[in-house]
Design an enzyme around this catalytic site. Structure first.
Site, PDB file in Angstrom:
ATOM      1  N   LYS A 187       2.103  -3.371   5.895  1.00 43.44           N
ATOM      2  CA  LYS A 187       2.331  -3.227   4.455  1.00 43.44           C
ATOM      3  C   LYS A 187       3.803  -2.916   4.151  1.00 43.44           C
ATOM      4  CE  LYS A 187      -1.779  -4.079   2.841  1.00 43.44           C
ATOM      5  NZ  LYS A 187      -2.004  -5.351   2.120  1.00 43.44           N
TER       6      LYS A 187
ATOM      7  N   TYR B 246      -1.332  -0.877  10.210  1.00 45.31           N
ATOM      8  CA  TYR B 246      -1.562  -1.239   8.801  1.00 45.31           C
ATOM      9  C   TYR B 246      -0.343  -0.822   7.966  1.00 45.31           C
ATOM     10  CZ  TYR B 246      -3.767  -1.227   4.152  1.00 45.31           C
ATOM     11  OH  TYR B 246      -4.064  -1.425   2.810  1.00 45.31           O
TER      12      TYR B 246
ATOM     13  N   SER C 225       0.853  -1.201   0.000  1.00 45.43           N
ATOM     14  CA  SER C 225       0.000   0.000   0.000  1.00 45.43           C
ATOM     15  C   SER C 225       0.883   1.243   0.000  1.00 45.43           C
ATOM     16  CB  SER C 225      -0.865   0.025   1.264  1.00 45.43           C
ATOM     17  OG  SER C 225      -1.502   1.282   1.392  1.00 45.43           O
TER      18      SER C 225
HETATM   19  P1  NAD Z   1     -11.553  -5.913   0.098  1.00 41.85           P
HETATM   20  O1  NAD Z   1     -11.970  -5.771   1.518  1.00 41.85           O
HETATM   21  O2  NAD Z   1     -12.553  -5.700  -0.984  1.00 41.85           O
HETATM   22  O3  NAD Z   1     -10.857  -7.333  -0.151  1.00 41.85           O
HETATM   23  C1  NAD Z   1     -10.117  -8.022   0.810  1.00 41.85           C
HETATM   24  C2  NAD Z   1     -10.355  -9.499   0.615  1.00 41.85           C
HETATM   25  O4  NAD Z   1      -9.520 -10.218   1.528  1.00 41.85           O
HETATM   26  C3  NAD Z   1     -11.817  -9.936   0.893  1.00 41.85           C
HETATM   27  O5  NAD Z   1     -12.272 -10.761  -0.157  1.00 41.85           O
HETATM   28  C4  NAD Z   1     -11.702 -10.694   2.214  1.00 41.85           C
HETATM   29  O6  NAD Z   1     -12.676 -11.723   2.366  1.00 41.85           O
HETATM   30  C5  NAD Z   1     -10.299 -11.260   2.080  1.00 41.85           C
HETATM   31  N1  NAD Z   1      -9.741 -11.663   3.369  1.00 41.85           N
HETATM   32  C6  NAD Z   1      -9.761 -10.993   4.552  1.00 41.85           C
HETATM   33  N2  NAD Z   1      -9.177 -11.714   5.511  1.00 41.85           N
HETATM   34  C7  NAD Z   1      -8.765 -12.872   4.929  1.00 41.85           C
HETATM   35  C8  NAD Z   1      -8.104 -14.026   5.397  1.00 41.85           C
HETATM   36  N3  NAD Z   1      -7.730 -14.148   6.678  1.00 41.85           N
HETATM   37  N4  NAD Z   1      -7.843 -15.030   4.518  1.00 41.85           N
HETATM   38  C9  NAD Z   1      -8.224 -14.934   3.216  1.00 41.85           C
HETATM   39  N5  NAD Z   1      -8.851 -13.863   2.709  1.00 41.85           N
HETATM   40  C10 NAD Z   1      -9.116 -12.848   3.563  1.00 41.85           C
HETATM   41  O7  NAD Z   1     -10.355  -4.889  -0.059  1.00 41.85           O
HETATM   42  P2  NAD Z   1      -9.490  -4.416  -1.308  1.00 41.85           P
HETATM   43  O8  NAD Z   1      -9.513  -2.933  -1.294  1.00 41.85           O
HETATM   44  O9  NAD Z   1      -9.826  -5.155  -2.544  1.00 41.85           O
HETATM   45  O10 NAD Z   1      -8.052  -4.851  -0.775  1.00 41.85           O
HETATM   46  C11 NAD Z   1      -7.221  -5.808  -1.386  1.00 41.85           C
HETATM   47  C12 NAD Z   1      -5.791  -5.561  -0.930  1.00 41.85           C
HETATM   48  O11 NAD Z   1      -5.362  -4.283  -1.392  1.00 41.85           O
HETATM   49  C13 NAD Z   1      -5.617  -5.552   0.589  1.00 41.85           C
HETATM   50  O12 NAD Z   1      -4.391  -6.169   0.922  1.00 41.85           O
HETATM   51  C14 NAD Z   1      -5.553  -4.067   0.903  1.00 41.85           C
HETATM   52  O13 NAD Z   1      -4.859  -3.807   2.094  1.00 41.85           O
HETATM   53  C15 NAD Z   1      -4.812  -3.554  -0.316  1.00 41.85           C
HETATM   54  N6  NAD Z   1      -4.966  -2.133  -0.574  1.00 41.85           N
HETATM   55  C16 NAD Z   1      -6.195  -1.593  -0.826  1.00 41.85           C
HETATM   56  C17 NAD Z   1      -6.281  -0.230  -1.070  1.00 41.85           C
HETATM   57  C18 NAD Z   1      -7.608   0.442  -1.346  1.00 41.85           C
HETATM   58  O14 NAD Z   1      -7.652   1.676  -1.326  1.00 41.85           O
HETATM   59  N7  NAD Z   1      -8.673  -0.281  -1.629  1.00 41.85           N
HETATM   60  C19 NAD Z   1      -5.130   0.571  -1.073  1.00 41.85           C
HETATM   61  C20 NAD Z   1      -3.903  -0.025  -0.823  1.00 41.85           C
HETATM   62  C21 NAD Z   1      -3.831  -1.372  -0.585  1.00 41.85           C
END
Ligand code: NAD
Length: 249
Positions: A159, A155, A140
């Site tokens: 990351k 967090y 991230s």
């Molecule tokens: P999201 O909440 O839509 O998806 C996260 C997924 O991880 C979900 O499907 C959830 O069921 C799954 N999950 C949670 N705990 C789990 C576990 N213990 N085992 C297996 N699966 C598990 O969020 P997103 O925005 O699609 O995030 C995806 C990744 O991107 C994450 O690592 C998040 O930190 C990272 N990220 C997101 C953003 C953003 O702005 N959306 C920015 C930077 C990084």
């Protein structure tokens, strides 16, 4: 078709509005057979079915070594190989430093950091046998700029840990033909931010981003396809910023 004949496993890929599912969809469009690994409640089989015929959903929490190993064994039994792993599962919590409890720390670090280690450990033997593989770790911008917009310091730490782990694995595994790279998304409109930012705040944030908008899940999916494919054959240990210019450094 950048991923013909490749098998890609994506953790946390079942949320239909998430980065993982957008990546699954784009990889399937590029010819990959996709394995979606997610929690039971997220119904990875249903998500895999949405991609069409010939994909697989497996239930595992990335925090549990035995569950991850069992899910990877199911993928290998069905497809015989794993070419790509996307370490995407992650959770976030808004917290101030002094408010982070032990349980908060464990929850956030376990999914992002331990989960990245456990899923990588589970696929590496197959990739070593194949003599090739691409591991992509979703970090991230929060790791780079000292906090994102929603996640607390734990967090950011998780990351940032992912970046260190990915770089060290890249160095260690290069000789086996396994590339390991990271992506640092900026703010992407997925369920992780749902209900946490009103439209006014989103507009303010968009104004501060050089490309003038929040990211779409498909922006990250495109970067994942690049790192999964042979287009990035000479990239390992890189951190690919996909943030609309939010952090230019
Ligand atoms: P999201 O909440 O839509 O998806 C996260 C997924 O991880 C979900 O499907 C959830 O069921 C799954 N999950 C949670 N705990 C789990 C576990 N213990 N085992 C297996 N699966 C598990 O969020 P997103 O925005 O699609 O995030 C995806 C990744 O991107 C994450 O690592 C998040 O930190 C990272 N990220 C997101 C953003 C953003 O702005 N959306 C920015 C930077 C990084």
């Amino acid at each position: 078709m950048l991923l013909a004949n490749k098998v890609a496993l994506i953790t946390g890929g079942a949320g239909l509005n998430g980065l993982g599912f957008a990546t699954a969809r784009l990889m399937a469009e590029h010819g990959a057979r996709v394995v979606i690994m997610d929690l039971e409640a997220a119904n990875p089989a249903a998500a895999a079915a949405q991609l069409g015929e010939g994909h697989l959903g497996v239930v595992a929490s990335v925090t549990d070594k035995a569950q991850v190993e069992r899910a990877v064994a199911q993928a290998l039994e069905k497809f015989g190989r794993i070419d790509v792993l996307v370490n995407n599962a992650g959770i976030t919590q808004p917290r101030k430093t002094v408010d982070i409890t032990g349980a908060d720390y464990d929850a956030v670090l376990d999914v992002s950091l331990r989960g990245t280690l456990l899923a990588s450990q589970a696929v590496i033997p197959a990739m070593e046998r194949q003599g090739s593989g691409s591991i992509i770790c979703i970090s991230s911008v929060s790791a780079q700029r000292g906090g994102g917009i929603l996640g607390g310091p734990h967090y950011s730490a998780a990351k940032a840990g992912v970046l260190g782990l990915a770089r060290a694995m890249a160095r260690e595994l290069a000789g086996a033909g396994i590339r390991v790279n990271s992506i640092t998304p900026g703010l992407i409109g997925t369920d992780i931010i749902k209900g946490k930012l009103d439209d006014e705040r989103k507009a303010e944030i968009a104004e501060s981003i050089p490309l003038g908008r929040l990211g779409h899940p498909k922006d990250i999916a495109g970067a994942c396809v690049f790192l999964a494919s042979d287009l990035s054959a000479y990239c390992t240990g890189v951190t690919l910023d996909v943030n609309g210019g939010m952090l230019i450094h």
